[in-house]
Motif scaffolding. Structure first.
Motif, PDB file in Angstrom:
ATOM      1  N   THR A  14       0.301  -1.499   0.233  1.00  0.00           N
ATOM      2  CA  THR A  14      -0.227  -0.307  -0.049  1.00  0.00           C
ATOM      3  C   THR A  14       0.751   1.045  -0.111  1.00  0.00           C
ATOM      4  OG1 THR A  14      -0.353  -0.090   2.454  1.00  0.00           O
ATOM      5  CG2 THR A  14      -1.797  -0.779   1.271  1.00  0.00           C
ATOM      6  N   HIS A  15       2.516   1.289   0.463  1.00  0.00           N
ATOM      7  CA  HIS A  15       2.775   2.246   0.126  1.00  0.00           C
ATOM      8  C   HIS A  15       2.854   2.824   1.695  1.00  0.00           C
ATOM      9  CE1 HIS A  15       4.699   1.584  -3.612  1.00  0.00           C
ATOM     10  NE2 HIS A  15       3.681   0.997  -3.591  1.00  0.00           N
ATOM     11  N   LEU A  55       6.578  -8.248   4.190  1.00  0.00           N
ATOM     12  CA  LEU A  55       5.982  -6.928   4.202  1.00  0.00           C
ATOM     13  C   LEU A  55       6.168  -6.064   3.918  1.00  0.00           C
ATOM     14  CD1 LEU A  55       2.785  -8.366   5.977  1.00  0.00           C
ATOM     15  CD2 LEU A  55       3.592  -9.386   3.883  1.00  0.00           C
ATOM     16  N   LEU A  56       7.599  -5.128   3.894  1.00  0.00           N
ATOM     17  CA  LEU A  56       7.948  -3.946   4.522  1.00  0.00           C
ATOM     18  C   LEU A  56       8.632  -3.654   3.364  1.00  0.00           C
ATOM     19  CD1 LEU A  56       8.045  -4.338   7.780  1.00  0.00           C
ATOM     20  CD2 LEU A  56       6.186  -3.497   6.975  1.00  0.00           C
ATOM     21  N   GLY A  57       9.299  -2.050   3.572  1.00  0.00           N
ATOM     22  CA  GLY A  57       9.757  -2.150   1.734  1.00  0.00           C
ATOM     23  C   GLY A  57      10.862  -0.178   2.939  1.00  0.00           C
ATOM     24  N   VAL A  58      11.911  -0.101   2.583  1.00  0.00           N
ATOM     25  CA  VAL A  58      12.721   1.397   3.083  1.00  0.00           C
ATOM     26  C   VAL A  58      13.009   1.817   1.712  1.00  0.00           C
ATOM     27  CG1 VAL A  58      14.724   1.394   4.664  1.00  0.00           C
ATOM     28  CG2 VAL A  58      13.431  -0.108   5.113  1.00  0.00           C
ATOM     29  N   LYS A  59      12.935   3.079   1.672  1.00  0.00           N
ATOM     30  CA  LYS A  59      12.714   4.104   1.050  1.00  0.00           C
ATOM     31  C   LYS A  59      14.001   5.335   1.712  1.00  0.00           C
ATOM     32  CE  LYS A  59      11.435   2.738  -2.875  1.00  0.00           C
ATOM     33  NZ  LYS A  59      11.843   2.055  -4.094  1.00  0.00           N
ATOM     34  N   GLU A  66       7.128  17.112   9.950  1.00  0.00           N
ATOM     35  CA  GLU A  66       5.635  16.314   9.519  1.00  0.00           C
ATOM     36  C   GLU A  66       5.360  14.738   9.893  1.00  0.00           C
ATOM     37  OE1 GLU A  66       6.230  18.014   6.115  1.00  0.00           O
ATOM     38  OE2 GLU A  66       6.714  18.992   8.337  1.00  0.00           O
ATOM     39  N   VAL A  67       6.199  14.321   9.242  1.00  0.00           N
ATOM     40  CA  VAL A  67       6.906  12.529   9.042  1.00  0.00           C
ATOM     41  C   VAL A  67       7.453  12.081  10.840  1.00  0.00           C
ATOM     42  CG1 VAL A  67       7.392  10.520   7.483  1.00  0.00           C
ATOM     43  CG2 VAL A  67       6.660  13.143   6.325  1.00  0.00           C
ATOM     44  N   ILE A  68       8.723  12.609  10.809  1.00  0.00           N
ATOM     45  CA  ILE A  68       8.476  12.318  12.295  1.00  0.00           C
ATOM     46  C   ILE A  68       7.586  11.637  13.012  1.00  0.00           C
ATOM     47  CG2 ILE A  68      10.166  12.543  14.725  1.00  0.00           C
ATOM     48  CD1 ILE A  68      11.871  11.673  11.616  1.00  0.00           C
ATOM     49  N   ALA A  69       7.131  12.979  13.524  1.00  0.00           N
ATOM     50  CA  ALA A  69       5.658  13.485  14.563  1.00  0.00           C
ATOM     51  C   ALA A  69       4.566  12.415  14.388  1.00  0.00           C
ATOM     52  CB  ALA A  69       5.535  14.980  14.229  1.00  0.00           C
ATOM     53  N   GLN A  70       4.408  11.592  12.860  1.00  0.00           N
ATOM     54  CA  GLN A  70       3.394  11.143  12.695  1.00  0.00           C
ATOM     55  C   GLN A  70       3.482  10.383  11.549  1.00  0.00           C
ATOM     56  OE1 GLN A  70      -0.106  14.056  12.001  1.00  0.00           O
ATOM     57  NE2 GLN A  70      -1.152  12.772  14.322  1.00  0.00           N
ATOM     58  N   PRO A  71       4.237   9.042  11.234  1.00  0.00           N
ATOM     59  CA  PRO A  71       4.772   8.605   9.854  1.00  0.00           C
ATOM     60  C   PRO A  71       3.654   8.098   9.275  1.00  0.00           C
ATOM     61  CG  PRO A  71       5.871   7.736  12.327  1.00  0.00           C
ATOM     62  CD  PRO A  71       5.425   9.024  12.689  1.00  0.00           C
ATOM     63  N   ALA A  72       2.288   7.714  10.548  1.00  0.00           N
ATOM     64  CA  ALA A  72       1.894   6.953   9.460  1.00  0.00           C
ATOM     65  C   ALA A  72       0.643   7.608   8.832  1.00  0.00           C
ATOM     66  CB  ALA A  72       0.397   5.921  10.381  1.00  0.00           C
ATOM     67  N   ALA A  73       0.344   8.671   9.070  1.00  0.00           N
ATOM     68  CA  ALA A  73      -0.682   9.589   8.618  1.00  0.00           C
ATOM     69  C   ALA A  73       0.246  10.092   6.667  1.00  0.00           C
ATOM     70  CB  ALA A  73      -0.200  11.453   9.189  1.00  0.00           C
ATOM     71  N   HIS A  74       1.233   8.701   6.352  1.00  0.00           N
ATOM     72  CA  HIS A  74       2.383  10.003   4.665  1.00  0.00           C
ATOM     73  C   HIS A  74       2.772   8.844   4.905  1.00  0.00           C
ATOM     74  CE1 HIS A  74       3.059  13.050   7.856  1.00  0.00           C
ATOM     75  NE2 HIS A  74       2.988  13.415   6.603  1.00  0.00           N
ATOM     76  N   GLY A  75       2.349   8.896   2.599  1.00  0.00           N
ATOM     77  CA  GLY A  75       2.628   7.864   2.109  1.00  0.00           C
ATOM     78  C   GLY A  75       3.590   7.777   1.455  1.00  0.00           C
ATOM     79  N   LEU A  76       4.032   7.133   0.652  1.00  0.00           N
ATOM     80  CA  LEU A  76       4.841   7.196  -0.895  1.00  0.00           C
ATOM     81  C   LEU A  76       4.339   7.080  -1.890  1.00  0.00           C
ATOM     82  CD1 LEU A  76       7.294   4.978  -0.003  1.00  0.00           C
ATOM     83  CD2 LEU A  76       7.777   7.033   0.065  1.00  0.00           C
ATOM     84  N   VAL A 152      -5.112  -5.735  15.315  1.00  0.00           N
ATOM     85  CA  VAL A 152      -5.281  -5.494  13.796  1.00  0.00           C
ATOM     86  C   VAL A 152      -3.900  -4.116  13.137  1.00  0.00           C
ATOM     87  CG1 VAL A 152      -6.476  -5.173  11.397  1.00  0.00           C
ATOM     88  CG2 VAL A 152      -7.226  -6.604  13.528  1.00  0.00           C
ATOM     89  N   LEU A 153      -4.153  -4.124  11.628  1.00  0.00           N
ATOM     90  CA  LEU A 153      -3.540  -3.424  11.189  1.00  0.00           C
ATOM     91  C   LEU A 153      -4.290  -3.309   9.974  1.00  0.00           C
ATOM     92  CD1 LEU A 153      -1.370  -1.066  10.218  1.00  0.00           C
ATOM     93  CD2 LEU A 153       0.433  -2.603   9.807  1.00  0.00           C
ATOM     94  N   ALA A 154      -4.172  -2.030   9.321  1.00  0.00           N
ATOM     95  CA  ALA A 154      -5.768  -1.961   8.087  1.00  0.00           C
ATOM     96  C   ALA A 154      -4.804  -0.874   7.637  1.00  0.00           C
ATOM     97  CB  ALA A 154      -7.394  -2.373   8.465  1.00  0.00           C
ATOM     98  N   SER A 155      -4.297  -1.130   6.347  1.00  0.00           N
ATOM     99  CA  SER A 155      -4.390  -0.797   5.553  1.00  0.00           C
ATOM    100  C   SER A 155      -4.327  -0.501   3.517  1.00  0.00           C
ATOM    101  CB  SER A 155      -2.688  -0.116   4.866  1.00  0.00           C
ATOM    102  OG  SER A 155      -1.597   0.862   4.686  1.00  0.00           O
ATOM    103  N   VAL A 156      -4.766   0.455   4.237  1.00  0.00           N
ATOM    104  CA  VAL A 156      -5.215   0.729   2.400  1.00  0.00           C
ATOM    105  C   VAL A 156      -3.912   2.323   1.408  1.00  0.00           C
ATOM    106  CG1 VAL A 156      -7.087   1.720   0.522  1.00  0.00           C
ATOM    107  CG2 VAL A 156      -7.470   0.415   2.602  1.00  0.00           C
ATOM    108  N   GLU A 157      -3.932   1.364   0.316  1.00  0.00           N
ATOM    109  CA  GLU A 157      -3.198   2.308  -0.735  1.00  0.00           C
ATOM    110  C   GLU A 157      -3.221   4.246  -0.557  1.00  0.00           C
ATOM    111  OE1 GLU A 157      -1.614   3.329  -5.163  1.00  0.00           O
ATOM    112  OE2 GLU A 157      -3.114   1.562  -4.437  1.00  0.00           O
ATOM    113  N   GLY A 158      -2.946   4.942  -0.161  1.00  0.00           N
ATOM    114  CA  GLY A 158      -3.484   6.488   0.259  1.00  0.00           C
ATOM    115  C   GLY A 158      -4.168   6.767   1.016  1.00  0.00           C
TER     116      GLY A 158
END
Length: 169
Positions: A14-15, A55-59, A66-76, A152-158
């Motif tokens: 899902t990035h 299931l993971l990648g690293v970029k 803001e990404v350091i503070a809330q990483p899960a609020a962001h995507g690639l 549960v971790l539920a992720s949807v692209e975007g």
């Protein structure tokens, strides 16, 4: 002058970004060197789920407070740049046969969905994938989930992911 960089740990399907790290060496290391066998995604109540490294990648991405503070609020995005996610997986409910996700805004069709469920002590995490339809609802057939509460971790692209306890009946 070079731009400051950081590492984003994200779900391949899902990035969605789960965590970030900084380091002085340039370039991303192999995911296993950074997270080991799994990345521990923690809930606000200090429970969590071990997301398997496969299931993971690293970029390597541009540093952003803001990404350091809330990483899960962001995507690639498609160019592997960090972007803020406009929607979120708002609610997750489940039975031992089906999981239902509610999105804050309607998804386009064919967006990737990745769900990881903590099966309990000493058991491997359960993993499920599907695609969205043009809707705010996602239904996912599951199996192997025992009745009771599971993280549960539920992720949807975007979309920002859901991470929390869900009661399975």
């Amino acid at each position: 002058m070079s731009t400051r960089k950081m590492l984003a740990v994200y779900l391949l399907a899902t990035h969605g970004v789960l965590g970030v790290a900084t380091r002085k060496a340039p370039g991303p290391p192999p995911v296993g060197d950074l997270v080991g066998d799994a990345f521990l995604a923690r809930t606000p109540t200090d429970t969590g789920i071990a997301v398997p490294a496969e299931l993971l990648g690293v970029k390597e991405v541009d540093y952003a407070d803001e990404v350091i503070a809330q990483p899960a609020a962001h995507g690639l995005d498609d160019q592997n740049a960090i972007v803020a996610l406009a929607g979120q997986v708002s609610t997750v409910t489940g039975t031992t046969a089906q999981l239902s996700l509610v999105l804050s805004v309607a998804a386009a069709a064919d967006k990737a969905v990745q769900v990881v469920i903590d099966a309990g002590a000493g058991q491997a995490t359960l993993r499920f994938t599907t695609k969205t339809t043009a809707s705010t609802a996602v239904a996912l057939t599951v199996n192997g989930v025992s009745p009771g509460s599971h993280v549960v971790l539920a992720s949807v692209e975007g979309y920002a992911p859901f991470l929390g306890a869900v009661s399975f009946a």
